[in-house]
Write a protein that holds these residues in place. Structure first.
Motif, PDB file in Angstrom:
ATOM      1  N   ILE A   3     -86.074  15.057  58.066  1.00  0.00           N
ATOM      2  CA  ILE A   3     -87.711  14.622  58.239  1.00  0.00           C
ATOM      3  C   ILE A   3     -87.076  13.138  59.093  1.00  0.00           C
ATOM      4  CG2 ILE A   3     -89.801  13.954  57.380  1.00  0.00           C
ATOM      5  CD1 ILE A   3     -89.143  16.360  55.118  1.00  0.00           C
ATOM      6  N   GLY A   4     -88.030  12.439  59.943  1.00  0.00           N
ATOM      7  CA  GLY A   4     -87.827  11.582  60.361  1.00  0.00           C
ATOM      8  C   GLY A   4     -89.255  10.549  60.388  1.00  0.00           C
ATOM      9  N   PHE A   5     -89.404   9.493  60.276  1.00  0.00           N
ATOM     10  CA  PHE A   5     -90.719   8.762  59.431  1.00  0.00           C
ATOM     11  C   PHE A   5     -90.714   7.567  61.411  1.00  0.00           C
ATOM     12  CE2 PHE A   5     -90.073  10.751  55.591  1.00  0.00           C
ATOM     13  CZ  PHE A   5     -91.842  11.275  55.394  1.00  0.00           C
ATOM     14  N   ASP A   6     -91.879   7.179  61.239  1.00  0.00           N
ATOM     15  CA  ASP A   6     -91.790   5.898  61.900  1.00  0.00           C
ATOM     16  C   ASP A   6     -92.253   4.879  60.936  1.00  0.00           C
ATOM     17  OD1 ASP A   6     -92.377   3.917  63.569  1.00  0.00           O
ATOM     18  OD2 ASP A   6     -94.777   4.170  63.526  1.00  0.00           O
ATOM     19  N   ILE A   7     -91.364   4.035  60.649  1.00  0.00           N
ATOM     20  CA  ILE A   7     -91.535   3.150  59.798  1.00  0.00           C
ATOM     21  C   ILE A   7     -92.043   1.938  59.554  1.00  0.00           C
ATOM     22  CG2 ILE A   7     -90.027   1.571  58.059  1.00  0.00           C
ATOM     23  CD1 ILE A   7     -87.812   2.777  58.832  1.00  0.00           C
ATOM     24  N   ASP A   8     -92.612   1.319  61.342  1.00  0.00           N
ATOM     25  CA  ASP A   8     -94.023   0.073  60.954  1.00  0.00           C
ATOM     26  C   ASP A   8     -95.108   0.345  60.836  1.00  0.00           C
ATOM     27  OD1 ASP A   8     -91.054  -0.937  62.261  1.00  0.00           O
ATOM     28  OD2 ASP A   8     -91.940  -1.149  64.656  1.00  0.00           O
ATOM     29  N   ASP A   9     -95.801  -0.404  59.807  1.00  0.00           N
ATOM     30  CA  ASP A   9     -97.528   0.617  59.514  1.00  0.00           C
ATOM     31  C   ASP A   9     -97.537   1.551  59.034  1.00  0.00           C
ATOM     32  OD1 ASP A   9     -97.473  -2.434  59.467  1.00  0.00           O
ATOM     33  OD2 ASP A   9     -98.373  -2.150  61.531  1.00  0.00           O
ATOM     34  N   THR A  10     -96.355   2.660  58.728  1.00  0.00           N
ATOM     35  CA  THR A  10     -95.889   3.991  58.024  1.00  0.00           C
ATOM     36  C   THR A  10     -96.054   3.436  56.444  1.00  0.00           C
ATOM     37  OG1 THR A  10     -95.894   4.843  60.214  1.00  0.00           O
ATOM     38  CG2 THR A  10     -95.760   6.098  58.219  1.00  0.00           C
ATOM     39  N   LEU A  11     -94.753   3.395  56.853  1.00  0.00           N
ATOM     40  CA  LEU A  11     -93.571   3.354  55.738  1.00  0.00           C
ATOM     41  C   LEU A  11     -94.283   2.036  55.257  1.00  0.00           C
ATOM     42  CD1 LEU A  11     -91.023   5.114  55.567  1.00  0.00           C
ATOM     43  CD2 LEU A  11     -93.009   5.461  54.736  1.00  0.00           C
ATOM     44  N   ILE A  12     -93.658   0.500  56.173  1.00  0.00           N
ATOM     45  CA  ILE A  12     -93.511  -0.493  55.468  1.00  0.00           C
ATOM     46  C   ILE A  12     -94.865  -1.172  56.361  1.00  0.00           C
ATOM     47  CG2 ILE A  12     -91.176  -0.611  55.205  1.00  0.00           C
ATOM     48  CD1 ILE A  12     -91.020  -2.078  58.096  1.00  0.00           C
ATOM     49  N   GLN A  13     -95.714  -2.573  55.491  1.00  0.00           N
ATOM     50  CA  GLN A  13     -96.262  -2.971  56.187  1.00  0.00           C
ATOM     51  C   GLN A  13     -95.949  -4.121  57.124  1.00  0.00           C
ATOM     52  OE1 GLN A  13     -98.999  -4.748  53.145  1.00  0.00           O
ATOM     53  NE2 GLN A  13     -97.439  -2.821  51.885  1.00  0.00           N
ATOM     54  N   LEU A  14     -95.219  -4.198  57.701  1.00  0.00           N
ATOM     55  CA  LEU A  14     -94.602  -4.607  59.242  1.00  0.00           C
ATOM     56  C   LEU A  14     -95.622  -5.729  59.876  1.00  0.00           C
ATOM     57  CD1 LEU A  14     -91.867  -5.711  60.550  1.00  0.00           C
ATOM     58  CD2 LEU A  14     -93.608  -3.697  62.350  1.00  0.00           C
ATOM     59  N   ARG A  15     -97.362  -5.008  59.917  1.00  0.00           N
ATOM     60  CA  ARG A  15     -97.765  -6.503  60.639  1.00  0.00           C
ATOM     61  C   ARG A  15     -98.308  -6.628  59.686  1.00  0.00           C
ATOM     62  NH1 ARG A  15    -101.885  -3.079  61.815  1.00  0.00           N
ATOM     63  NH2 ARG A  15    -103.609  -5.233  62.823  1.00  0.00           N
ATOM     64  N   LYS A  16     -98.423  -6.727  58.597  1.00  0.00           N
ATOM     65  CA  LYS A  16     -99.376  -7.949  57.426  1.00  0.00           C
ATOM     66  C   LYS A  16     -98.018  -8.787  56.919  1.00  0.00           C
ATOM     67  CE  LYS A  16    -101.020  -8.448  52.975  1.00  0.00           C
ATOM     68  NZ  LYS A  16    -101.424  -8.229  51.456  1.00  0.00           N
ATOM     69  N   HIS A  17     -96.947  -8.418  57.231  1.00  0.00           N
ATOM     70  CA  HIS A  17     -95.664  -8.607  57.020  1.00  0.00           C
ATOM     71  C   HIS A  17     -95.854 -10.490  58.054  1.00  0.00           C
ATOM     72  CE1 HIS A  17     -91.015 -10.247  56.190  1.00  0.00           C
ATOM     73  NE2 HIS A  17     -90.964  -9.752  57.319  1.00  0.00           N
ATOM     74  N   ALA A  18     -95.398  -9.691  59.299  1.00  0.00           N
ATOM     75  CA  ALA A  18     -95.612 -10.670  60.530  1.00  0.00           C
ATOM     76  C   ALA A  18     -96.865 -11.202  60.581  1.00  0.00           C
ATOM     77  CB  ALA A  18     -95.644 -10.188  61.581  1.00  0.00           C
ATOM     78  N   PHE A  19     -98.054 -11.395  59.980  1.00  0.00           N
ATOM     79  CA  PHE A  19     -99.014 -12.071  60.051  1.00  0.00           C
ATOM     80  C   PHE A  19     -98.880 -13.599  59.237  1.00  0.00           C
ATOM     81  CE2 PHE A  19    -102.871 -13.497  58.010  1.00  0.00           C
ATOM     82  CZ  PHE A  19    -104.301 -13.172  59.369  1.00  0.00           C
ATOM     83  N   GLY A  20     -98.637 -12.883  57.469  1.00  0.00           N
ATOM     84  CA  GLY A  20     -97.415 -13.398  56.841  1.00  0.00           C
ATOM     85  C   GLY A  20     -96.188 -14.978  57.941  1.00  0.00           C
ATOM     86  N   ILE A  21     -95.883 -14.250  58.867  1.00  0.00           N
ATOM     87  CA  ILE A  21     -94.588 -15.685  59.117  1.00  0.00           C
ATOM     88  C   ILE A  21     -95.471 -16.367  60.076  1.00  0.00           C
ATOM     89  CG2 ILE A  21     -92.941 -15.534  60.656  1.00  0.00           C
ATOM     90  CD1 ILE A  21     -92.016 -12.900  58.733  1.00  0.00           C
ATOM     91  N   TYR A  22     -96.364 -15.699  60.666  1.00  0.00           N
ATOM     92  CA  TYR A  22     -97.628 -16.246  61.609  1.00  0.00           C
ATOM     93  C   TYR A  22     -98.228 -17.480  60.585  1.00  0.00           C
ATOM     94  CZ  TYR A  22     -96.748 -12.917  65.562  1.00  0.00           C
ATOM     95  OH  TYR A  22     -96.684 -11.926  66.421  1.00  0.00           O
ATOM     96  N   LYS A  23     -98.672 -16.958  59.693  1.00  0.00           N
ATOM     97  CA  LYS A  23     -99.465 -18.206  59.247  1.00  0.00           C
ATOM     98  C   LYS A  23     -98.454 -19.759  58.762  1.00  0.00           C
ATOM     99  CE  LYS A  23    -100.601 -16.365  55.001  1.00  0.00           C
ATOM    100  NZ  LYS A  23    -101.811 -15.095  54.221  1.00  0.00           N
ATOM    101  N   ARG A  24     -97.260 -18.793  58.224  1.00  0.00           N
ATOM    102  CA  ARG A  24     -96.292 -19.961  58.341  1.00  0.00           C
ATOM    103  C   ARG A  24     -95.811 -20.399  58.841  1.00  0.00           C
ATOM    104  NH1 ARG A  24     -91.481 -20.151  58.181  1.00  0.00           N
ATOM    105  NH2 ARG A  24     -91.253 -17.718  58.492  1.00  0.00           N
ATOM    106  N   LYS A  25     -95.609 -20.599  59.751  1.00  0.00           N
ATOM    107  CA  LYS A  25     -94.962 -20.372  61.849  1.00  0.00           C
ATOM    108  C   LYS A  25     -96.092 -21.656  62.003  1.00  0.00           C
ATOM    109  CE  LYS A  25     -90.955 -18.312  63.333  1.00  0.00           C
ATOM    110  NZ  LYS A  25     -90.931 -17.529  63.993  1.00  0.00           N
ATOM    111  N   LEU A  26     -96.952 -21.342  62.118  1.00  0.00           N
ATOM    112  CA  LEU A  26     -98.301 -21.644  62.597  1.00  0.00           C
ATOM    113  C   LEU A  26     -98.999 -23.140  61.716  1.00  0.00           C
ATOM    114  CD1 LEU A  26    -100.146 -19.415  64.850  1.00  0.00           C
ATOM    115  CD2 LEU A  26     -97.825 -20.817  65.312  1.00  0.00           C
ATOM    116  N   ASN A  27     -98.410 -23.097  60.465  1.00  0.00           N
ATOM    117  CA  ASN A  27     -98.868 -23.808  59.324  1.00  0.00           C
ATOM    118  C   ASN A  27    -100.899 -23.468  59.530  1.00  0.00           C
ATOM    119  OD1 ASN A  27     -98.988 -25.857  57.843  1.00  0.00           O
ATOM    120  ND2 ASN A  27     -99.427 -27.433  58.554  1.00  0.00           N
TER     121      ASN A  27
END
Length: 90
Positions: A3-27
């Motif tokens: 069985i295969g799965f797409d991981i990004d935003d299916t099993l892991i919260q990739l976009r929300k994780h990236a949003f947090g990184i953007y917040k930090r990088k852009l202050n």
């Protein structure tokens, strides 16, 4: 059986994780409610970036987005473990 799965935003919260990184990088102190209000795949608009700037930000941030501790969705790990047990019965 495999069985295969797409991981990004299916099993892991990739976009929300990236949003947090953007917040930090852009202050920027943007509330998570803003993230949940985004109606596109791209997350750069709340940061007042153009599409070109957003693409560059994503590309420049890829190692940190993909290779740091991105949280799984609630119950994702448990469900996967249950599937492993189920599939191993065949």
């Amino acid at each position: 059986m495999r069985i295969g799965f797409d991981i990004d935003d299916t099993l892991i919260q990739l976009r929300k994780h990236a949003f947090g990184i953007y917040k930090r990088k852009l202050n920027k102190d943007l509330h998570d409610d803003i993230f949940y209000g985004i109606d596109t795949v791209e997350i750069h608009r709340p940061f007042e970036m153009t599409d070109e700037e957003g693409t560059k930000m994503w590309q420049d941030s890829r190692p940190e987005i993909y290779f740091t501790n991105c949280p799984a969705y609630e119950h994702a790990i448990e469900v996967l473990n249950e599937l492993v047990m189920f599939v191993s019965c065949f």
